[in-house]
Scaffold this active site. Structure first.
Site, PDB file in Angstrom:
ATOM      1  N   HIS A 270      -4.586   1.319   7.464  1.00  0.00           N
ATOM      2  CA  HIS A 270      -3.236   1.869   7.571  1.00  0.00           C
ATOM      3  C   HIS A 270      -3.066   3.049   6.605  1.00  0.00           C
ATOM      4  CE1 HIS A 270       1.219   1.442   8.179  1.00  0.00           C
ATOM      5  NE2 HIS A 270       1.212   2.052   7.004  1.00  0.00           N
ATOM      6  N   GLU A 271      -3.456   2.844   5.341  1.00  0.00           N
ATOM      7  CA  GLU A 271      -3.285   3.901   4.341  1.00  0.00           C
ATOM      8  C   GLU A 271      -4.219   5.075   4.597  1.00  0.00           C
ATOM      9  OE1 GLU A 271      -0.646   3.755   2.698  1.00  0.00           O
ATOM     10  OE2 GLU A 271      -0.265   1.630   3.008  1.00  0.00           O
TER      11      GLU A 271
ATOM     12  N   GLN B 193       2.664   9.925   1.537  1.00  0.00           N
ATOM     13  CA  GLN B 193       3.970   9.296   1.754  1.00  0.00           C
ATOM     14  C   GLN B 193       4.990   9.703   0.695  1.00  0.00           C
ATOM     15  OE1 GLN B 193       2.124   5.189   2.420  1.00  0.00           O
ATOM     16  NE2 GLN B 193       4.062   5.079   3.554  1.00  0.00           N
TER      17      GLN B 193
ATOM     18  N   GLY C 116       0.831  -1.199   0.000  1.00  0.00           N
ATOM     19  CA  GLY C 116       0.000   0.000   0.000  1.00  0.00           C
ATOM     20  C   GLY C 116       0.863   1.245   0.000  1.00  0.00           C
TER      21      GLY C 116
ATOM     22  N   CYS D 126       5.586  -0.530   7.293  1.00  0.00           N
ATOM     23  CA  CYS D 126       5.249   0.709   6.604  1.00  0.00           C
ATOM     24  C   CYS D 126       6.450   1.162   5.802  1.00  0.00           C
ATOM     25  CB  CYS D 126       4.858   1.782   7.618  1.00  0.00           C
ATOM     26  SG  CYS D 126       4.420   3.370   6.877  1.00  0.00           S
ATOM     27  N   LEU D 127       6.212   1.575   4.566  1.00  0.00           N
ATOM     28  CA  LEU D 127       7.309   2.047   3.716  1.00  0.00           C
ATOM     29  C   LEU D 127       7.962   3.306   4.280  1.00  0.00           C
ATOM     30  CD1 LEU D 127       5.719   1.413   0.201  1.00  0.00           C
ATOM     31  CD2 LEU D 127       7.446   0.034   1.394  1.00  0.00           C
TER      32      LEU D 127
ATOM     33  N   HIS E 110      -2.707   7.364   7.030  1.00  0.00           N
ATOM     34  CA  HIS E 110      -1.726   8.270   6.415  1.00  0.00           C
ATOM     35  C   HIS E 110      -2.389   9.530   5.875  1.00  0.00           C
ATOM     36  CE1 HIS E 110       2.207   6.419   6.550  1.00  0.00           C
ATOM     37  NE2 HIS E 110       1.709   5.251   6.160  1.00  0.00           N
TER      38      HIS E 110
END
Length: 170
Positions: A135-136, A51, A46, A93-94, A139
């Site tokens: 999660h996304e 991000q 994702g 997480c990226l 963000h």
């Protein structure tokens, strides 16, 4: 398409709330293409526009396993309309490379959003897809996984990320 730079914690741009998308313009379509290329190159399941420093309410998710065909889902202006149950499980997480911690989430969610074509859709999700969506969506609201950790875990992750940042700078 282009691979964009993924922001890493504690970059303050990760805390910005994303703005709703109006028209699905060529710029938004290009952003979606760049996000997909960036997410797959990372690799991740994702990616939210915030991000990569873009303040738009857009995120992508693809939870297909490596041996399965891609199933890219595009969420524009997403909102959770229902959530049920609760689960706790590992998340990465990226924006927190190398970090995986147990995070508490709803077990099932129903989300309403617009797709790449601008059409509104609803999707009911559970398991990894439900976790990835939550999660996304966090963000897009400036909420990071570290905000969902206990005090001790939060301190450990902050130290790891500071050390990583110092090593990257030298």
């Amino acid at each position: 398409m282009a691979i964009r730079t993924i922001l890493h914690y504690p970059d303050p741009r990760l805390r910005q709330k994303a703005q709703p998308v109006g028209e699905i313009s060529p710029e938004i379509t290009k952003l979606i293409d760049d996000m997909a290329e960036t997410m797959y190159a990372a690799p991740g399941v994702g990616l939210a526009a915030t991000q990569i420093g873009e303040p738009h309410r857009v995120f992508l998710v693809d939870i297909a396993a490596d041996d399965e065909p891609s199933n890219l889902l595009v969420f524009i202006n997403p909102e959770i309309v229902r959530q049920e149950g609760q689960l706790t499980g590992p998340e990465g997480c990226l924006s927190f490379p190398g970090i995986s911690e147990d995070i508490k989430r709803a077990e099932r969610v129903t989300v309403r959003a617009r797709g790449r074509d601008g059409a509104t859709f609803e999707i009911a999700a559970d398991g990894l897809l439900a976790v990835a969506i939550q999660h996304e969506l966090d963000h897009l609201d400036g909420v990071l996984m570290i905000d969902r950790m206990g005090t001790l875990k939060k301190r450990i992750v902050q130290r790891k990320m500071q050390k990583r940042g110092a090593e990257a700078a030298s």
